[in-house]
Scaffold this motif. Structure first.
Motif, PDB file in Angstrom:
ATOM      1  N   UNK A  83       3.111   7.977  -6.851  1.00 57.85           N
ATOM      2  CA  UNK A  83       2.413   7.801  -5.577  1.00 57.85           C
ATOM      3  C   UNK A  83       3.228   6.934  -4.609  1.00 57.85           C
ATOM      4  N   UNK A  84       4.261   6.249  -5.111  1.00 63.18           N
ATOM      5  CA  UNK A  84       5.164   5.444  -4.282  1.00 63.18           C
ATOM      6  C   UNK A  84       6.244   6.296  -3.604  1.00 63.18           C
ATOM      7  N   UNK A  85       6.419   7.529  -4.059  1.00 67.66           N
ATOM      8  CA  UNK A  85       7.547   8.364  -3.631  1.00 67.66           C
ATOM      9  C   UNK A  85       7.460   8.705  -2.136  1.00 67.66           C
ATOM     10  N   UNK A  86       8.576   8.527  -1.439  1.00 60.04           N
ATOM     11  CA  UNK A  86       8.676   8.896  -0.019  1.00 60.04           C
ATOM     12  C   UNK A  86       9.811   9.899   0.134  1.00 60.04           C
ATOM     13  N   UNK A  87       9.626  10.814   1.074  1.00 57.80           N
ATOM     14  CA  UNK A  87      10.669  11.817   1.328  1.00 57.80           C
ATOM     15  C   UNK A  87      10.371  12.515   2.651  1.00 57.80           C
ATOM     16  N   UNK A  88      11.329  13.279   3.083  1.00 53.35           N
ATOM     17  CA  UNK A  88      11.130  14.137   4.248  1.00 53.35           C
ATOM     18  C   UNK A  88      10.818  15.533   3.764  1.00 53.35           C
ATOM     19  N   UNK A 104      13.337   0.478  -0.617  1.00 47.05           N
ATOM     20  CA  UNK A 104      12.892   1.782  -1.105  1.00 47.05           C
ATOM     21  C   UNK A 104      13.934   2.425  -2.019  1.00 47.05           C
ATOM     22  N   UNK A 105      15.105   1.844  -2.085  1.00 50.08           N
ATOM     23  CA  UNK A 105      16.167   2.369  -2.926  1.00 50.08           C
ATOM     24  C   UNK A 105      16.669   1.281  -3.864  1.00 50.08           C
ATOM     25  N   UNK A 136       7.006   1.328   7.617  1.00 51.95           N
ATOM     26  CA  UNK A 136       7.262   2.698   8.082  1.00 51.95           C
ATOM     27  C   UNK A 136       7.173   3.760   6.978  1.00 51.95           C
ATOM     28  N   UNK A 137       7.195   3.332   5.709  1.00 48.54           N
ATOM     29  CA  UNK A 137       7.172   4.263   4.585  1.00 48.54           C
ATOM     30  C   UNK A 137       5.817   4.284   3.871  1.00 48.54           C
ATOM     31  N   UNK A 138       4.879   3.464   4.333  1.00 47.71           N
ATOM     32  CA  UNK A 138       3.593   3.283   3.657  1.00 47.71           C
ATOM     33  C   UNK A 138       2.468   3.878   4.489  1.00 47.71           C
ATOM     34  N   UNK A 139       1.600   4.636   3.837  1.00 44.93           N
ATOM     35  CA  UNK A 139       0.416   5.192   4.491  1.00 44.93           C
ATOM     36  C   UNK A 139      -0.491   4.038   4.922  1.00 44.93           C
ATOM     37  N   UNK A 140      -0.956   4.073   6.160  1.00 44.51           N
ATOM     38  CA  UNK A 140      -1.787   2.992   6.706  1.00 44.51           C
ATOM     39  C   UNK A 140      -3.044   2.755   5.883  1.00 44.51           C
ATOM     40  N   UNK A 141      -3.608   3.818   5.314  1.00 44.77           N
ATOM     41  CA  UNK A 141      -4.835   3.660   4.520  1.00 44.77           C
ATOM     42  C   UNK A 141      -4.639   2.744   3.317  1.00 44.77           C
ATOM     43  N   UNK A 199      11.064  -0.799  -4.996  1.00 45.29           N
ATOM     44  CA  UNK A 199      10.169   0.330  -5.169  1.00 45.29           C
ATOM     45  C   UNK A 199       8.702  -0.020  -5.314  1.00 45.29           C
ATOM     46  N   UNK A 200       8.330  -1.276  -5.151  1.00 48.35           N
ATOM     47  CA  UNK A 200       6.926  -1.684  -5.317  1.00 48.35           C
ATOM     48  C   UNK A 200       6.031  -1.104  -4.234  1.00 48.35           C
ATOM     49  N   UNK A 201       6.599  -0.789  -3.093  1.00 50.57           N
ATOM     50  CA  UNK A 201       5.826  -0.186  -2.000  1.00 50.57           C
ATOM     51  C   UNK A 201       6.247   1.261  -1.797  1.00 50.57           C
ATOM     52  N   UNK A 202       7.527   1.496  -1.709  1.00 50.91           N
ATOM     53  CA  UNK A 202       8.041   2.840  -1.458  1.00 50.91           C
ATOM     54  C   UNK A 202       9.319   3.026  -2.258  1.00 50.91           C
ATOM     55  N   UNK A 203       9.538   4.271  -2.703  1.00 51.65           N
ATOM     56  CA  UNK A 203      10.774   4.555  -3.440  1.00 51.65           C
ATOM     57  C   UNK A 203      11.196   6.000  -3.208  1.00 51.65           C
ATOM     58  N   UNK A 204      12.496   6.206  -3.298  1.00 44.64           N
ATOM     59  CA  UNK A 204      13.033   7.553  -3.094  1.00 44.64           C
ATOM     60  C   UNK A 204      13.242   8.284  -4.411  1.00 44.64           C
ATOM     61  N   UNK A 205      13.067   7.607  -5.530  1.00 45.96           N
ATOM     62  CA  UNK A 205      13.177   8.251  -6.836  1.00 45.96           C
ATOM     63  C   UNK A 205      11.775   8.428  -7.419  1.00 45.96           C
ATOM     64  N   UNK A 206      11.672   8.919  -8.626  1.00 49.42           N
ATOM     65  CA  UNK A 206      10.419   9.210  -9.352  1.00 49.42           C
ATOM     66  C   UNK A 206       9.453  10.025  -8.501  1.00 49.42           C
ATOM     67  N   UNK A 207       9.783  11.299  -8.367  1.00 46.77           N
ATOM     68  CA  UNK A 207       9.061  12.189  -7.464  1.00 46.77           C
ATOM     69  C   UNK A 207       7.579  12.332  -7.773  1.00 46.77           C
ATOM     70  N   UNK A 208       7.149  12.124  -8.999  1.00 47.40           N
ATOM     71  CA  UNK A 208       5.733  12.246  -9.326  1.00 47.40           C
ATOM     72  C   UNK A 208       4.921  11.009  -8.990  1.00 47.40           C
TER      73      UNK A 208
END
Length: 185
Positions: free
Chosen positions: A82-87, A26-27, A43-48, A71-80
């Motif tokens: 749909x891959x973006x994950x954060x708390x 993710x990083x 753990x970072x991907x929506x089940x749907x 970043x193909x599934x989840x990433x902490x950069x590029x906030x816009x």
């Protein structure tokens, strides 16, 4: 719900993807010679997303591979993205709603035609120049209206070496075909 929380019984309904396929990072990492070991991105991907990918693969009738790119599934950069994950405040996790896939045995047009028929998929991006295989991005954003069109785009590379950048624009099948023809040379 996180994809890692999918009930084991529900995983038995997923015939075309295994948990072990959702590996990645993710990083971004600096050491290109010795990258860190890939970890489960569930753990970072929506089940749907997993269920939408299963429906896409079933509709397509040909293999799709989860991309192993950073970043193909989840990433902490590029906030816009749909891959973006954060708390969020209160420790609520915002999960990735997207997955990038390699297309080894189909055309990008075939994948697009199948994606249009999967109601859970709201967007399709074509990446004809990706390494290993051409690729697609799919995500579960809502369509503009029930039965509405997918959000569409394509990307291509400009420049070479460290100066190479990925440029985005409207999906143009003639341009995609030209890029794919260039791959075969």
């Amino acid at each position: 719900m996180r994809a890692s929380e999918i009930d084991p019984l529900k995983w038995t309904l997923i015939h075309h993807f295994g948990k072990e396929e959702f590996l990645g990072w993710k990083d971004r990492w600096e050491d290109l010679v010795s990258p860190p070991a890939a970890l489960s991105m569930l753990p970072y991907l929506e089940a749907e997303v997993v269920f939408a990918l299963e429906a896409l693969r079933e509709k397509l009738g040909k293999p799709l591979l989860v991309s192993r790119a950073v970043g193909a599934i989840a990433r902490t950069w590029s906030q816009g993205s749909q891959h973006h994950v954060r708390l969020k405040q209160g420790l609520q996790r915002i999960l990735s709603h997207a997955c990038d896939l390699w297309v080894p045995d189909s055309t990008l047009q075939e994948v697009y035609a199948a994606a249009k028929d999967v109601p859970a998929i709201g967007a399709f991006g074509a990446y004809p120049q990706w390494e290993t295989y051409p690729g697609v991005h799919v995500d579960i954003r809502p369509r503009k209206w029930p039965g509405g069109n997918l959000a569409l785009w394509m990307a291509w590379y400009q420049g070479t070496g460290k100066g190479r950048t990925q440029v985005y624009g409207a999906l143009d099948w003639a341009r995609v075909d030209k890029m794919l023809a260039g791959r075969k040379k």
